[in-house]
Write a protein that holds these residues in place. Structure first.
Motif, PDB file in Angstrom:
ATOM      1  N   ASN A 131       0.845  -1.091  -0.037  1.00 34.53           N
ATOM      2  CA  ASN A 131       0.226  -0.090   0.082  1.00 34.53           C
ATOM      3  C   ASN A 131       0.231   1.401   0.108  1.00 34.53           C
ATOM      4  OD1 ASN A 131      -2.307  -1.416   0.252  1.00 34.53           O
ATOM      5  ND2 ASN A 131      -2.314  -1.843   2.259  1.00 34.53           N
ATOM      6  N   GLN A 132       1.649   1.175   0.441  1.00 32.25           N
ATOM      7  CA  GLN A 132       3.051   2.517   0.675  1.00 32.25           C
ATOM      8  C   GLN A 132       3.429   2.976  -0.716  1.00 32.25           C
ATOM      9  OE1 GLN A 132       6.344   3.101   2.068  1.00 32.25           O
ATOM     10  NE2 GLN A 132       6.095   2.474   4.179  1.00 32.25           N
ATOM     11  N   PRO A 133       2.760   4.546  -1.006  1.00 28.19           N
ATOM     12  CA  PRO A 133       2.855   5.249  -2.550  1.00 28.19           C
ATOM     13  C   PRO A 133       3.900   5.529  -2.669  1.00 28.19           C
ATOM     14  CG  PRO A 133       1.453   6.494  -0.922  1.00 28.19           C
ATOM     15  CD  PRO A 133       2.057   5.436   0.103  1.00 28.19           C
ATOM     16  N   ARG A 134       5.156   5.253  -1.558  1.00 27.65           N
ATOM     17  CA  ARG A 134       6.609   5.304  -2.288  1.00 27.65           C
ATOM     18  C   ARG A 134       7.085   3.989  -3.139  1.00 27.65           C
ATOM     19  NH1 ARG A 134       9.938   5.181   3.059  1.00 27.65           N
ATOM     20  NH2 ARG A 134       9.415   3.416   4.407  1.00 27.65           N
ATOM     21  N   LEU A 135       6.305   2.637  -2.919  1.00 28.36           N
ATOM     22  CA  LEU A 135       6.247   1.929  -3.734  1.00 28.36           C
ATOM     23  C   LEU A 135       5.299   1.618  -4.614  1.00 28.36           C
ATOM     24  CD1 LEU A 135       7.139  -0.874  -0.005  1.00 28.36           C
ATOM     25  CD2 LEU A 135       8.609   0.407  -1.804  1.00 28.36           C
ATOM     26  N   ALA A 136       4.572   2.191  -5.554  1.00 27.99           N
ATOM     27  CA  ALA A 136       3.656   2.044  -6.149  1.00 27.99           C
ATOM     28  C   ALA A 136       5.005   2.055  -7.575  1.00 27.99           C
ATOM     29  CB  ALA A 136       3.343   3.784  -6.387  1.00 27.99           C
ATOM     30  N   LEU A 137       3.521   1.389  -8.506  1.00 32.37           N
ATOM     31  CA  LEU A 137       4.048   0.568  -9.925  1.00 32.37           C
ATOM     32  C   LEU A 137       4.460   1.625 -10.605  1.00 32.37           C
ATOM     33  CD1 LEU A 137       2.897  -2.597  -9.962  1.00 32.37           C
ATOM     34  CD2 LEU A 137       4.848  -2.754  -9.821  1.00 32.37           C
ATOM     35  N   ALA A 138       3.602   2.819 -10.756  1.00 30.00           N
ATOM     36  CA  ALA A 138       3.789   3.782 -11.687  1.00 30.00           C
ATOM     37  C   ALA A 138       4.814   4.695 -11.489  1.00 30.00           C
ATOM     38  CB  ALA A 138       2.804   4.891 -11.713  1.00 30.00           C
ATOM     39  N   GLY A 139       5.570   5.034 -13.033  1.00 24.04           N
ATOM     40  CA  GLY A 139       6.902   5.519 -12.845  1.00 24.04           C
ATOM     41  C   GLY A 139       7.684   5.054 -13.224  1.00 24.04           C
ATOM     42  N   LEU A 140       7.488   3.482 -13.020  1.00 18.50           N
ATOM     43  CA  LEU A 140       8.470   2.070 -12.398  1.00 18.50           C
ATOM     44  C   LEU A 140       9.587   1.932 -14.212  1.00 18.50           C
ATOM     45  CD1 LEU A 140       8.681   0.977  -9.116  1.00 18.50           C
ATOM     46  CD2 LEU A 140      10.545   2.571  -9.716  1.00 18.50           C
ATOM     47  N   ARG A 141      10.475   0.828 -14.676  1.00 18.04           N
ATOM     48  CA  ARG A 141      10.717   0.517 -15.723  1.00 18.04           C
ATOM     49  C   ARG A 141      10.019  -0.687 -15.573  1.00 18.04           C
ATOM     50  NH1 ARG A 141      15.901   2.636 -14.539  1.00 18.04           N
ATOM     51  NH2 ARG A 141      16.552   0.203 -14.130  1.00 18.04           N
ATOM     52  N   PRO A 142       9.902  -1.257 -17.004  1.00 19.84           N
ATOM     53  CA  PRO A 142       8.623  -2.292 -16.553  1.00 19.84           C
ATOM     54  C   PRO A 142       9.918  -3.646 -15.864  1.00 19.84           C
ATOM     55  CG  PRO A 142       8.755  -2.061 -18.372  1.00 19.84           C
ATOM     56  CD  PRO A 142       9.426  -0.481 -18.066  1.00 19.84           C
ATOM     57  N   PRO A 143      11.310  -4.008 -15.584  1.00 21.66           N
ATOM     58  CA  PRO A 143      11.801  -4.774 -15.071  1.00 21.66           C
ATOM     59  C   PRO A 143      12.040  -4.308 -13.604  1.00 21.66           C
ATOM     60  CG  PRO A 143      12.979  -4.202 -16.726  1.00 21.66           C
ATOM     61  CD  PRO A 143      12.218  -3.363 -17.073  1.00 21.66           C
ATOM     62  N   VAL A 144      12.082  -3.175 -13.028  1.00 26.98           N
ATOM     63  CA  VAL A 144      11.753  -2.408 -12.035  1.00 26.98           C
ATOM     64  C   VAL A 144      10.531  -3.304 -11.634  1.00 26.98           C
ATOM     65  CG1 VAL A 144      12.406  -1.617  -9.760  1.00 26.98           C
ATOM     66  CG2 VAL A 144      12.958  -1.019 -11.787  1.00 26.98           C
ATOM     67  N   GLN A 145       9.443  -3.418 -11.856  1.00 25.45           N
ATOM     68  CA  GLN A 145       8.376  -2.879 -11.777  1.00 25.45           C
ATOM     69  C   GLN A 145       7.946  -4.460 -12.083  1.00 25.45           C
ATOM     70  OE1 GLN A 145       5.228  -1.886 -14.377  1.00 25.45           O
ATOM     71  NE2 GLN A 145       5.526   0.309 -14.403  1.00 25.45           N
ATOM     72  N   ALA A 146       8.418  -5.209 -13.244  1.00 21.93           N
ATOM     73  CA  ALA A 146       8.203  -6.875 -12.409  1.00 21.93           C
ATOM     74  C   ALA A 146       8.971  -7.605 -11.332  1.00 21.93           C
ATOM     75  CB  ALA A 146       9.367  -8.224 -13.626  1.00 21.93           C
ATOM     76  N   ALA A 147      10.182  -6.660 -10.660  1.00 19.46           N
ATOM     77  CA  ALA A 147      11.021  -7.183  -8.996  1.00 19.46           C
ATOM     78  C   ALA A 147       9.654  -7.061  -8.274  1.00 19.46           C
ATOM     79  CB  ALA A 147      11.985  -6.508  -9.546  1.00 19.46           C
ATOM     80  N   LEU A 148       9.213  -5.752  -8.380  1.00 23.33           N
ATOM     81  CA  LEU A 148       8.730  -5.111  -6.997  1.00 23.33           C
ATOM     82  C   LEU A 148       7.560  -5.777  -7.398  1.00 23.33           C
ATOM     83  CD1 LEU A 148       8.795  -3.028  -4.848  1.00 23.33           C
ATOM     84  CD2 LEU A 148       7.642  -1.864  -6.182  1.00 23.33           C
ATOM     85  N   LEU A 149       7.019  -6.310  -8.104  1.00 25.50           N
ATOM     86  CA  LEU A 149       5.666  -7.344  -8.271  1.00 25.50           C
ATOM     87  C   LEU A 149       5.897  -8.382  -7.711  1.00 25.50           C
ATOM     88  CD1 LEU A 149       3.472  -6.680 -11.695  1.00 25.50           C
ATOM     89  CD2 LEU A 149       2.936  -5.914  -9.134  1.00 25.50           C
ATOM     90  N   LEU A 150       7.396  -9.061  -7.533  1.00 28.50           N
ATOM     91  CA  LEU A 150       7.035 -10.271  -6.814  1.00 28.50           C
ATOM     92  C   LEU A 150       7.347  -9.791  -5.544  1.00 28.50           C
ATOM     93  CD1 LEU A 150       9.761 -12.012  -9.388  1.00 28.50           C
ATOM     94  CD2 LEU A 150       7.170 -12.113  -9.497  1.00 28.50           C
ATOM     95  N   GLN A 151       7.852  -8.877  -5.249  1.00 28.83           N
ATOM     96  CA  GLN A 151       8.203  -8.864  -2.857  1.00 28.83           C
ATOM     97  C   GLN A 151       6.395  -8.335  -3.043  1.00 28.83           C
ATOM     98  OE1 GLN A 151      10.542  -8.912  -1.550  1.00 28.83           O
ATOM     99  NE2 GLN A 151      11.676  -9.005  -4.042  1.00 28.83           N
ATOM    100  N   ARG A 152       5.486  -7.726  -3.831  1.00 26.68           N
ATOM    101  CA  ARG A 152       4.088  -7.681  -3.119  1.00 26.68           C
ATOM    102  C   ARG A 152       3.533  -9.058  -3.666  1.00 26.68           C
ATOM    103  NH1 ARG A 152       0.840  -3.055  -7.073  1.00 26.68           N
ATOM    104  NH2 ARG A 152       1.971  -1.012  -6.034  1.00 26.68           N
ATOM    105  N   ALA A 153       4.249 -10.077  -4.036  1.00 30.52           N
ATOM    106  CA  ALA A 153       3.714 -11.400  -4.545  1.00 30.52           C
ATOM    107  C   ALA A 153       3.522 -12.121  -2.824  1.00 30.52           C
ATOM    108  CB  ALA A 153       3.933 -12.303  -5.048  1.00 30.52           C
ATOM    109  N   ALA A 154       5.030 -11.756  -2.878  1.00 28.23           N
ATOM    110  CA  ALA A 154       5.660 -12.613  -1.322  1.00 28.23           C
ATOM    111  C   ALA A 154       5.216 -12.057  -0.226  1.00 28.23           C
ATOM    112  CB  ALA A 154       6.975 -12.265  -0.852  1.00 28.23           C
ATOM    113  N   ALA A 155       4.450 -10.287   0.231  1.00 27.52           N
ATOM    114  CA  ALA A 155       3.915  -9.910   0.570  1.00 27.52           C
ATOM    115  C   ALA A 155       1.977 -10.495   0.739  1.00 27.52           C
ATOM    116  CB  ALA A 155       3.744  -8.223   1.000  1.00 27.52           C
ATOM    117  N   ALA A 156       1.472 -10.711   0.233  1.00 27.13           N
ATOM    118  CA  ALA A 156       0.953 -11.201   0.181  1.00 27.13           C
ATOM    119  C   ALA A 156       0.303 -11.990   0.149  1.00 27.13           C
ATOM    120  CB  ALA A 156      -0.053 -11.317  -1.061  1.00 27.13           C
ATOM    121  N   SER A 157       0.933 -13.061   0.243  1.00 24.49           N
ATOM    122  CA  SER A 157       1.764 -14.911   0.592  1.00 24.49           C
ATOM    123  C   SER A 157       1.290 -14.767   2.320  1.00 24.49           C
ATOM    124  CB  SER A 157       2.552 -15.169  -0.343  1.00 24.49           C
ATOM    125  OG  SER A 157       2.271 -17.166   0.062  1.00 24.49           O
TER     126      SER A 157
END
Length: 382
Positions: A131-157
């Motif tokens: 939920n933190q705005p500083r970890l928003a996906l918007a504005g990040l390059r696709p590779p960074v978004q992809a890596a951050l999404l995996l962190q989100r997956a771990a958090a959701a799990s």
């Protein structure tokens, strides 16, 4: 051997280390250091710290980075590397401070969002990762978004939302079709005890990255939980051939060697594990197992005390998402005769996992006198 310590560690706790979502790595480009400081002395400290960091001399790197900051507190690149070193050393709260300061000083957000997410998760702040705005996906390059999404997956799990976790993994995979997303899926599937799906994901990861140590480790974790101990050992050994510093594979191999009565080999692996990660509680737990086997009860108790000393200070918000840590600390306290201290960890584990070997032993322990090493019952894991 019928010890509670042995059965829990080798057959249930150790294979689930990464499966329970302990960590997900981030790509090298996400942590690439920026240019050295302009001040000559600060630059020397920074360059020496970078060299030490590359050699895994984390304490030395942190000291030199702090020396650089004494010269100039506004060196954002020093804050970035300091955050990485602190995170690697296990000081997640201090790492978050360093990454936050780097952001305040204007570092490119892409440089720190992934390790910052890891630092937050290590403190039990999974909801912040989502939920933190500083970890928003918007504005990040696709590779960074992809890596951050995996962190989100771990958090959701961690928060028990496997559907959201798998959705984030699919989004990451759509952005960057890499083995990392399949490796992450193995962890989520294993947490849900979906062994067939976990095995398929591990196979996809290996097909995409046959030389990725993480993929071989995860394949080994699946095989170990399926009861194929020979296949699991081969997979973990391959992971260590590719990356001798892979902590999870080394922990798993120690457990398997103990299972095979190869105590000398297990002990040699344990020495290397504790060199690589001195504050790894599973290393202390494994040392207790070996001491117990050798009949050295004082050494076993000393090692169990190290387990509790390492885990007791960890925020409960973090531990509640880590069944292996709940079980380790509960069993360590129980082995030390500290039933009241063991109880909240084992009860929380039971609420998290339902019926488990630890909860079964805890119920039996109320009417069974435990020995100093924690022998209270003989059970086989579910």
């Amino acid at each position: 051997m019928t010890s509670l310590l042995y059965r829990a560690a080798v057959r249930w706790v150790l294979p689930l280390a990464l499966a329970a979502g302990l960590a997900h790595g981030w790509p090298a480009w996400a942590t690439a250091p920026v240019a050295a400081p302009g001040n000559t002395q600060a630059a020397r400290y920074y360059e020496d710290a970078l060299s030490r960091y590359d050699r895994r001399d984390l304490a030395g790197a942190i000291l030199q980075l702090k020396n650089a900051l004494q010269i100039d507190r506004n060196l954002l690149q020093v804050h970035v590397l300091l955050g990485q070193a602190l995170l690697a050393q296990g000081d997640a709260a201090a790492a978050e401070v360093s990454f936050t300061e780097a952001l305040r000083l204007g570092v490119d957000r892409a440089e720190v969002v992934v390790p910052l997410a890891q630092a937050l998760m290590a403190q039990g702040k999974q909801a912040d990762v989502l939920n933190q705005p500083r970890l928003a996906l918007a504005g990040l390059r696709p590779p960074v978004q992809a890596a951050l999404l995996l962190q989100r997956a771990a958090a959701a799990s961690d928060l028990g939302d496997g559907v959201q976790a798998l959705r984030a993994i699919e989004q990451s995979r759509a952005l960057v079709p890499s083995a990392d997303a399949w490796v992450a899926e193995v962890a989520v599937r294993l947490r849900a005890r979906q062994l067939a799906e976990a095995g398929a994901a591990a196979d996809r990861a290996l097909a995409l990255a046959p030389t990725a140590a993480a993929a071989h480790y995860q394949k080994g974790a699946v095989l170990q939980l399926q009861g194929d101990l020979a296949g699991a050992l081969a997979a973990h050994e391959r992971a260590l051939q590719l990356d001798p510093a892979h902590i999870e594979a080394r922990v798993a191999r120690i457990g398997l060697r103990l299972d095979q009565q190869r105590d000398a080999d297990a002990r040699a692996d344990l020495v290397e594990l504790q060199r690589l990660s001195p504050r790894e509680p599973r290393g202390a737990y494994l040392r207790a197992l070996l001491a117990e086997r050798a009949g050295d009860l004082p050494a076993a108790h000393t090692a169990l005390r190290q387990v509790t000393d390492l885990i007791d200070p960890v925020p409960l918000d973090y531990i509640r998402h880590r069944p292996q840590l709940l079980m380790l600390n509960g069993l360590a306290h129980f082995g030390l005769g500290e039933r009241e201290k063991a109880k909240p960890y084992l009860e929380l584990l039971q609420r998290l996992q339902g019926a488990s070997p630890a909860s079964s032993c805890w119920r039996r322990s109320t009417s069974t006198k435990a020995t100093p090493t924690g022998r209270c019952c003989c059970w086989k894991p579910t």
